[in-house]
Design a protein around this motif. Structure first.
Motif, PDB file in Angstrom:
ATOM      1  N   GLN A   1     -34.924   3.155   2.148  1.00 50.82           N
ATOM      2  CA  GLN A   1     -33.795   4.807   1.370  1.00 50.82           C
ATOM      3  C   GLN A   1     -33.290   5.587   3.345  1.00 50.82           C
TER       4      GLN A   1
ATOM      5  N   ASN B   1     -33.400  14.914   0.725  1.00 51.67           N
ATOM      6  CA  ASN B   1     -33.909  13.954   0.485  1.00 51.67           C
ATOM      7  C   ASN B   1     -35.552  14.182   0.257  1.00 51.67           C
TER       8      ASN B   1
ATOM      9  N   PHE C   1     -32.460   5.004  -3.372  1.00 56.40           N
ATOM     10  CA  PHE C   1     -33.495   6.597  -3.985  1.00 56.40           C
ATOM     11  C   PHE C   1     -34.420   6.651  -5.041  1.00 56.40           C
TER      12      PHE C   1
END
Length: 370
Positions: free
Chosen positions: A243, A223, A201
Motif C-alpha cells: 500500500q 488512506n 488497498f
C-alpha cells in the motif's frame, strides 16, 4: 487554512465484533469472517473447502440459524448449506454461482457518550478540511455532520464526501470541508489489485481535489492502511508495504503532472521508521508534519492509545511546497481516554470511562498559509 486528520472509529454504528472490550475477543471473529467470505466467493468449492467452510460456519455461531451474535448469513436464492437434525452443517453448493446471498457482520450503535465526544472533537479541532477515517458511509457522515456536530454548537461542514471502499466492515475514508473549500475532482483506487482476488488497498487511496478561498488548489490522498491486528505479522507487513509503495507511486505520478500542493494523510497503522512504510516515508520527498519546527506534539510522540512513540500511526505528510507554508500544527487528544490514575493529558470531563472516549486516536492538525 487548517487541515486535520482523524480516525473517528465509526460515527453511529460499528461492527459488533469490533466493539468488544478487547482486541483478543474480536480478532478471531473477524478473521473467521474474512476467511469464510473469501472461501464463499470462490467459483467452485473443493471437498476441503466445504469441510473448512462448515467448520467456520459453526465457529461463527451459525450452526442453528442464519443469524449469529456477530454475523448474518443472507441466503436469497439457491442452496448453500443444510443443517441436519443430528447437528452440524453441510455445504451443498458446488460454487458461488449456486446461491445468491452474502455474509455480513452485525452492527450495533456506538456508545452514546462516545458519539457525543466525537462530535466535540470535530467541533473543537476547528478544521477547514477534515479527513476522516473509519466512517460508515457518505449518508452517515452527512447526517452526523448536520445533526450531531451542529447540536453541540459546531458549525456544520459545507461538503461531505465518501467513496465506498473495499472493507466489508463499513470503515471507509472520507472528507469534510467548510464553505469556501469546495471539493473538486475525485479519484478512487479501490479496484487496483495485487492478485486476481486481492486488492492493494484495504479501504481505498481516495484522491480529493480541494480549492482554497485564495484559489489555490490542493490534492489530498486519504488512506487507512492494513492493521497489525488481523492476520499474520508477515502478511500484514507485506500488505502495508504494498500500500505504501503504491501511494508513493501515485504521489510521484501527480508530481510529474505538475501538481505541487499534495497531502497524503490518514491512519497508516505503523510507525514512521517501520520497514513497511519506508517506500512512502523514505522513498518520496513528502514531509511528516511532526518534524516541522512549528509543530507541537503536546509532550507525547504518538497518536494512538497511550500515545507512545510506537503508537505514532496517524499521519499528515506534505509535499515540500506545502511544508514550507506551515505556520503551526498539533495533536488534539481531549477526546481520548487519558488513563484512570495518572492522567496523561487533559480530556473532556465527559470522558469519564474508557468507553466514553471519542476514539482511541487523536486528531492531528496543521495550519497552512495557502
Amino acid at each position: 487554512m487548517r487541515l486535520a486528520s482523524y480516525n473517528v472509529e465509526n460515527l453511529f454504528d460499528r461492527a459488533r465484533a469490533m466493539n468488544l472490550k478487547s482486541l483478543s475477543q474480536g480478532k478471531p471473529i473477524l478473521e473467521r469472517f474474512a476467511e469464510l467470505n473469501a472461501l464463499l466467493a470462490q467459483p467452485s468449492y473443493s471437498a476441503a473447502d466445504k469441510t473448512r467452510m462448515a467448520k467456520l460456519v459453526i465457529e461463527l455461531d451459525l450452526e442453528k440459524s442464519d443469524v449469529g451474535d456477530f454475523v448474518i448469513l443472507r441466503r436469497n436464492r439457491g442452496g448453500l448449506i443444510k443443517r441436519p437434525k443430528s447437528g452440524g452443517v453441510q455445504i451443498v453448493a458446488s460454487g458461488r454461482a449456486d446461491w445468491v446471498g452474502s455474509l455480513e457482520l452485525r452492527d450495533e450503535p456506538v456508545d452514546e457518550q462516545a458519539m457525543r465526544n466525537t462530535a466535540r472533537v470535530m467541533r473543537d479541532v476547528e478544521a477547514d478540511v477534515l479527513g476522516v477515517v473509519e466512517v460508515e458511509s457518505r449518508p452517515v457522515l452527512r447526517d452526523f455532520n448536520a445533526d450531531v456536530v451542529a447540536a453541540f454548537g459546531g458549525e456544520a461542514f459545507r461538503h461531505a464526501m465518501v467513496i465506498d471502499g473495499n472493507d466489508t466492515r463499513g470503515i471507509d475514508v472520507g472528507l469534510l470541508t467548510r464553505q469556501g473549500f469546495p471539493i473538486g475532482a475525485l479519484r478512487s483506487h479501490v479496484d487496483e489489485m495485487l492478485t486476481e482476488r486481492d486488492p492493494i488497498f484495504s479501504r481505498d487511496c481516495a484522491e480529493f481535489e480541494v480549492t482554497a478561498p485564495s484559489g489555490a488548489r490542493m490534492l489530498l490522498m486519504l488512506n487507512h492502511f492494513k492493521s497489525k491486528g488481523f492476520g499474520s505479522q508477515q502478511s500484514s507487513n507485506a500488505k502495508r508495504r504494498a500500500q505504501a509503495k503504491r501511494v508513493a507511486e501515485i504521489y510521484d505520478e501527480r508530481v510529474a503532472m505538475g501538481i505541487k500542493n499534495i497531502v497524503v494523510m490518514g491512519d497508516f497503522n505503523d510507525t514512521p521508521d517501520s520497514e513497511p512504510l519506508s517506500p512512502l516515508i523514505e522513498g518520496t520527498d513528502l514531509k511528516d508534519i511532526f518534524l516541522h519546527p512549528k509543530f507541537d506534539d503536546g509532550g507525547f510522540p504518538g497518536t494512538y492509545g497511550s500515545c507512545a512513540a510506537d503508537n505514532k500511526i496517524d499521519f499528515i505528510l506534505l509535499s515540500p511546497a506545502l511544508f514550507d507554508k506551515v505556520t503551526s500544527g498539533g495533536v488534539f487528544r481531549k477526546g481520548m481516554w487519558p488513563g484512570a490514575r495518572a492522567k496523561r493529558w487533559e480530556a473532556y470531563p465527559e470522558v469519564a470511562r474508557k468507553e466514553d472516549a471519542a476514539s482511541d486516536h487523536a486528531a492531528i492538525w496543521v495550519d497552512i498559509d495557502l
